[in-house]
Design a protein around this motif. Sequence first.
Motif, PDB file in Angstrom:
ATOM      1  N   THR A   1     -19.590  -2.080  75.305  1.00  0.00           N
ATOM      2  CA  THR A   1     -18.460  -2.463  74.448  1.00  0.00           C
ATOM      3  C   THR A   1     -18.193  -3.962  74.575  1.00  0.00           C
ATOM      4  OG1 THR A   1     -17.507  -0.317  74.899  1.00  0.00           O
ATOM      5  CG2 THR A   1     -16.062  -1.929  73.893  1.00  0.00           C
ATOM      6  N   THR A   2     -18.239  -4.464  75.812  1.00  0.00           N
ATOM      7  CA  THR A   2     -17.951  -5.884  76.007  1.00  0.00           C
ATOM      8  C   THR A   2     -19.200  -6.728  76.237  1.00  0.00           C
ATOM      9  OG1 THR A   2     -17.187  -5.040  78.126  1.00  0.00           O
ATOM     10  CG2 THR A   2     -15.554  -6.077  76.746  1.00  0.00           C
ATOM     11  N   TYR A   3     -20.172  -6.146  76.977  1.00  0.00           N
ATOM     12  CA  TYR A   3     -21.398  -6.891  77.248  1.00  0.00           C
ATOM     13  C   TYR A   3     -22.621  -6.043  76.962  1.00  0.00           C
ATOM     14  CZ  TYR A   3     -18.566 -10.241  79.815  1.00  0.00           C
ATOM     15  OH  TYR A   3     -17.649 -11.189  80.151  1.00  0.00           O
TER      16      TYR A   3
ATOM     17  N   GLY B   1     -15.879   1.352  81.518  1.00  0.00           N
ATOM     18  CA  GLY B   1     -16.313   0.083  80.923  1.00  0.00           C
ATOM     19  C   GLY B   1     -15.146  -0.589  80.226  1.00  0.00           C
ATOM     20  N   GLY B   2     -15.456  -1.402  79.231  1.00  0.00           N
ATOM     21  CA  GLY B   2     -14.410  -2.077  78.477  1.00  0.00           C
ATOM     22  C   GLY B   2     -13.639  -1.094  77.605  1.00  0.00           C
ATOM     23  N   GLY B   3     -14.370  -0.143  77.009  1.00  0.00           N
ATOM     24  CA  GLY B   3     -13.719   0.719  76.027  1.00  0.00           C
ATOM     25  C   GLY B   3     -13.773   2.201  76.297  1.00  0.00           C
TER      26      GLY B   3
ATOM     27  N   GLY C   1     -10.399   2.241  78.860  1.00  0.00           N
ATOM     28  CA  GLY C   1     -11.293   1.270  79.485  1.00  0.00           C
ATOM     29  C   GLY C   1     -10.542   0.006  79.880  1.00  0.00           C
ATOM     30  N   GLY C   2     -11.294  -0.969  80.368  1.00  0.00           N
ATOM     31  CA  GLY C   2     -10.708  -2.235  80.815  1.00  0.00           C
ATOM     32  C   GLY C   2      -9.894  -2.925  79.724  1.00  0.00           C
ATOM     33  N   ASP C   3     -10.299  -2.745  78.455  1.00  0.00           N
ATOM     34  CA  ASP C   3      -9.548  -3.362  77.348  1.00  0.00           C
ATOM     35  C   ASP C   3      -8.099  -2.880  77.336  1.00  0.00           C
ATOM     36  OD1 ASP C   3     -12.019  -4.304  76.641  1.00  0.00           O
ATOM     37  OD2 ASP C   3     -12.195  -3.167  74.772  1.00  0.00           O
TER      38      ASP C   3
ATOM     39  N   ALA D   1      -5.053 -12.671  79.830  1.00  0.00           N
ATOM     40  CA  ALA D   1      -4.795 -11.366  80.444  1.00  0.00           C
ATOM     41  C   ALA D   1      -6.047 -10.864  81.156  1.00  0.00           C
ATOM     42  CB  ALA D   1      -4.338 -10.366  79.387  1.00  0.00           C
ATOM     43  N   GLU D   2      -7.201 -10.973  80.509  1.00  0.00           N
ATOM     44  CA  GLU D   2      -8.426 -10.465  81.134  1.00  0.00           C
ATOM     45  C   GLU D   2      -8.734 -11.261  82.409  1.00  0.00           C
ATOM     46  OE1 GLU D   2     -12.100 -10.533  78.883  1.00  0.00           O
ATOM     47  OE2 GLU D   2     -13.022  -9.114  80.287  1.00  0.00           O
ATOM     48  N   LYS D   3      -8.529 -12.589  82.309  1.00  0.00           N
ATOM     49  CA  LYS D   3      -8.776 -13.432  83.474  1.00  0.00           C
ATOM     50  C   LYS D   3      -7.854 -13.031  84.628  1.00  0.00           C
ATOM     51  CE  LYS D   3      -9.333 -18.281  84.257  1.00  0.00           C
ATOM     52  NZ  LYS D   3      -8.558 -19.439  83.866  1.00  0.00           N
ATOM     53  N   GLY D   4      -6.594 -12.794  84.296  1.00  0.00           N
ATOM     54  CA  GLY D   4      -5.616 -12.385  85.315  1.00  0.00           C
ATOM     55  C   GLY D   4      -6.026 -11.071  85.956  1.00  0.00           C
ATOM     56  N   LYS D   5      -6.411 -10.123  85.122  1.00  0.00           N
ATOM     57  CA  LYS D   5      -6.817  -8.804  85.623  1.00  0.00           C
ATOM     58  C   LYS D   5      -8.004  -8.937  86.584  1.00  0.00           C
ATOM     59  CE  LYS D   5      -9.736  -6.522  83.104  1.00  0.00           C
ATOM     60  NZ  LYS D   5     -10.361  -5.743  82.003  1.00  0.00           N
ATOM     61  N   ILE D   6      -8.991  -9.735  86.199  1.00  0.00           N
ATOM     62  CA  ILE D   6     -10.200  -9.885  87.014  1.00  0.00           C
ATOM     63  C   ILE D   6      -9.860 -10.571  88.346  1.00  0.00           C
ATOM     64  CG2 ILE D   6     -12.423 -11.115  87.110  1.00  0.00           C
ATOM     65  CD1 ILE D   6     -12.807 -10.283  84.160  1.00  0.00           C
TER      66      ILE D   6
ATOM     67  N   LEU E   1      -7.114 -10.391  89.925  1.00  0.00           N
ATOM     68  CA  LEU E   1      -6.388  -9.459  90.788  1.00  0.00           C
ATOM     69  C   LEU E   1      -7.311  -8.424  91.448  1.00  0.00           C
ATOM     70  CD1 LEU E   1      -3.076  -8.936  88.792  1.00  0.00           C
ATOM     71  CD2 LEU E   1      -3.401 -10.137  90.966  1.00  0.00           C
ATOM     72  N   SER E   2      -8.579  -8.373  91.046  1.00  0.00           N
ATOM     73  CA  SER E   2      -9.513  -7.487  91.742  1.00  0.00           C
ATOM     74  C   SER E   2      -9.896  -8.076  93.109  1.00  0.00           C
ATOM     75  CB  SER E   2     -10.783  -7.275  90.914  1.00  0.00           C
ATOM     76  OG  SER E   2     -10.482  -6.506  89.790  1.00  0.00           O
ATOM     77  N   ASP E   3      -9.766  -9.410  93.239  1.00  0.00           N
ATOM     78  CA  ASP E   3     -10.136 -10.053  94.510  1.00  0.00           C
ATOM     79  C   ASP E   3      -8.921 -10.630  95.241  1.00  0.00           C
ATOM     80  OD1 ASP E   3     -12.899  -9.648  94.286  1.00  0.00           O
ATOM     81  OD2 ASP E   3     -13.017 -11.281  92.819  1.00  0.00           O
TER      82      ASP E   3
ATOM     83  N   VAL F   1     -19.481   2.785  88.162  1.00  0.00           N
ATOM     84  CA  VAL F   1     -20.243   1.981  87.209  1.00  0.00           C
ATOM     85  C   VAL F   1     -19.276   1.399  86.183  1.00  0.00           C
ATOM     86  CG1 VAL F   1     -22.063   2.085  85.487  1.00  0.00           C
ATOM     87  CG2 VAL F   1     -22.137   3.629  87.414  1.00  0.00           C
ATOM     88  N   GLY F   2     -19.637   0.259  85.614  1.00  0.00           N
ATOM     89  CA  GLY F   2     -18.795  -0.346  84.581  1.00  0.00           C
ATOM     90  C   GLY F   2     -17.900  -1.387  85.232  1.00  0.00           C
ATOM     91  N   GLY F   3     -17.750  -2.502  84.538  1.00  0.00           N
ATOM     92  CA  GLY F   3     -17.005  -3.640  85.082  1.00  0.00           C
ATOM     93  C   GLY F   3     -15.613  -3.271  85.579  1.00  0.00           C
ATOM     94  N   ALA F   4     -14.952  -2.360  84.875  1.00  0.00           N
ATOM     95  CA  ALA F   4     -13.550  -2.083  85.206  1.00  0.00           C
ATOM     96  C   ALA F   4     -13.395  -1.281  86.498  1.00  0.00           C
ATOM     97  CB  ALA F   4     -12.866  -1.379  84.027  1.00  0.00           C
ATOM     98  N   THR F   5     -14.508  -0.713  87.038  1.00  0.00           N
ATOM     99  CA  THR F   5     -14.380  -0.025  88.334  1.00  0.00           C
ATOM    100  C   THR F   5     -14.261  -1.027  89.482  1.00  0.00           C
ATOM    101  OG1 THR F   5     -16.793   0.153  88.599  1.00  0.00           O
ATOM    102  CG2 THR F   5     -15.663   2.045  87.621  1.00  0.00           C
TER     103      THR F   5
HETATM  104  P1  AMP Z   1     -18.482  -3.061  80.860  1.00  0.00           P
HETATM  105  O1  AMP Z   1     -18.231  -2.434  79.515  1.00  0.00           O
HETATM  106  O2  AMP Z   1     -19.029  -2.121  81.857  1.00  0.00           O
HETATM  107  O3  AMP Z   1     -19.199  -4.360  80.794  1.00  0.00           O
HETATM  108  O4  AMP Z   1     -17.033  -3.397  81.452  1.00  0.00           O
HETATM  109  C1  AMP Z   1     -16.287  -4.423  80.924  1.00  0.00           C
HETATM  110  C2  AMP Z   1     -14.876  -4.333  81.431  1.00  0.00           C
HETATM  111  O5  AMP Z   1     -14.832  -4.571  82.833  1.00  0.00           O
HETATM  112  C3  AMP Z   1     -13.990  -5.361  80.777  1.00  0.00           C
HETATM  113  O6  AMP Z   1     -12.740  -4.768  80.454  1.00  0.00           O
HETATM  114  C4  AMP Z   1     -13.839  -6.391  81.878  1.00  0.00           C
HETATM  115  O7  AMP Z   1     -12.631  -7.102  81.756  1.00  0.00           O
HETATM  116  C5  AMP Z   1     -13.829  -5.524  83.099  1.00  0.00           C
HETATM  117  N1  AMP Z   1     -14.153  -6.244  84.328  1.00  0.00           N
HETATM  118  C6  AMP Z   1     -15.248  -6.991  84.595  1.00  0.00           C
HETATM  119  N2  AMP Z   1     -15.173  -7.519  85.845  1.00  0.00           N
HETATM  120  C7  AMP Z   1     -13.987  -7.089  86.372  1.00  0.00           C
HETATM  121  C8  AMP Z   1     -13.312  -7.303  87.635  1.00  0.00           C
HETATM  122  N3  AMP Z   1     -13.841  -8.058  88.607  1.00  0.00           N
HETATM  123  N4  AMP Z   1     -12.124  -6.688  87.811  1.00  0.00           N
HETATM  124  C9  AMP Z   1     -11.568  -5.928  86.839  1.00  0.00           C
HETATM  125  N5  AMP Z   1     -12.148  -5.709  85.638  1.00  0.00           N
HETATM  126  C10 AMP Z   1     -13.340  -6.274  85.411  1.00  0.00           C
END
Ligand code: AMP
Length: 509
Positions: free
Chosen positions: A11-13, A169-171, A197-199, A235-240, A242-244, A307-311
């Motif tokens: 969805t995002t990448y 993932g994102g969606g 998802g992360g969105d 918002a996305e930058k802030g969320k990311i 806050l993961s670290d 799996v997926g960025g949002a995990t």
């Molecule tokens: P994907 O579809 O698997 O690429 O996941 C993308 C989603 O993961 C998007 O919503 C990103 O903002 C989120 N994402 C990527 N890296 C991080 C992170 N370090 N912490 C939180 N969310 C992240």
Amino acid sequence: MVRAIGIDLGTTYTVVAVMEGDQPLIVPNAEGQRLTPSVVAFTEEVLVGETARQQAVANPGGTIFSIKRRMGSPYKVKQGEREYNPQKVSALILEKVKRDTEDYLGEKVERAVITVPAYFSDGQRQATKEAGIMAGLDVMRIINEPTAAALAYGLNEEDERTILVWDLGGGTFDVSILQIEKGIFQVRAVSGDSWLGGDDYDRRLMEYLADQHRETYGMDLSKDMKAWQRLREAAEKGKITLSDSMSTSIQMPFVDGNTSPHTSTTLTREEFQRLTRDLLERMIPPTRQALADADLEPQDIHRAILVGGATRMPAVSQLARQLFGKEPYQNLNPDEVVAMGAAIQAGMLLGLIERTILLDVLPLSLGVETQGGLFTRIIHRNTPLPASEGRLFTTAADNQGAVDIHVLQGEAALAVDNLSLGLFQLQDIPPLPRGAPRIQVAFDVDVDGIVHVSATDLLTENSIDVKVLSAKGLPAELASLTGASTQFTPTAGGREHSTSLLSPLPLQQ
Ligand code: AMP
């Protein structure tokens, strides 16, 4: 050497991997990045990836994000004279990654395995395959993302293992349960939520920031597309972050582009988790459903894979720890593991990797609409693929000359609450009292999860055979490529009840 690539069309990448010896390697794009943003922009030329994303603030109306969420829907993007369906937009993304991969490898790439969420319906899978074909790829197989992830983790696994994969993932959110035994991967159950998802976390944070901005400056940012886009990035930058980190300062310089003052908000991880608790909790019911379908308890899971960025959000691994009582696996890069698994599957199909066999399942039940607007299942969800199943039906009225075969996918008792895959008619049924004709409806689902339906009048042997197409059907040139003969008419939920629906006959023992 024959090459085939694995593509995670996210969805995002979008991520591409290729087998190098017996190891999957991520292929960087022309910009040198391992992840290509799934973003397409219509300017004087069509831009894809990072360049498209970078100009999004200046061109919000001409920039397409998250097209994956529209796959299989009749959605259209209008740009000037031209219209693009979701397949075409996705094909533009696939074309770029194909070209970049060819440049990187210095050779042509034609074959690919593309991944989809396990919860994708037939129409969404078909649309994904069409996108690949439009991009000039021979799509060897469509596989589920969580299955791909398990392949990437389990390639060297010898022991019997029950694995649960959470893919956020994102969606979309997917849960899959797989059994691995001596290199055989059997999918036991899948479940999920295709609107989580992360969105959603970004959007929640955007709303929070916009509310704060409104309270402080009396300005409604949601009315201004450019400001909204800046807010999305912040918002996305802030969320990311806050993961670290335990807290972050979210900077929104001149968020509306001119008048409003520089805004900065401090947000702690705790506050963010409070704001998004309901989103986290939405992961629980699909997980319970998958466990119940596989007849397992949480403690039966040997490994939980994330799996997926949002995990990467700590709240997600914390929830996994709570539910399964063990540390989840996340040592492979969650953004890359799906593409790696897809490359492994491509290697398996080319015979480069021999040991492993993959058995996938049908994600949602398939059936037809019957008298009274009911849904009659023909193949149950979680049936291993490929699958074939048939059932006998009859007519509901005397001298009924035709029956409507309304093909549906889902779990609801009423036809209207399920997804309509299409409608076709079997005609020329000889005049007979109701209940006398015998109409055999058969479903065949191939290894990609794509559905073929046939209806046969057993008395006359008159029959019709249809390949279910995605919502809008295929363009003519593709229809001939895939051998599609008859196009289904997709119907929206809640259509008028037909008088010529099927009546189920009691199941034969
Ligand atoms: P994907 O579809 O698997 O690429 O996941 C993308 C989603 O993961 C998007 O919503 C990103 O903002 C989120 N994402 C990527 N890296 C991080 C992170 N370090 N912490 C939180 N969310 C992240």
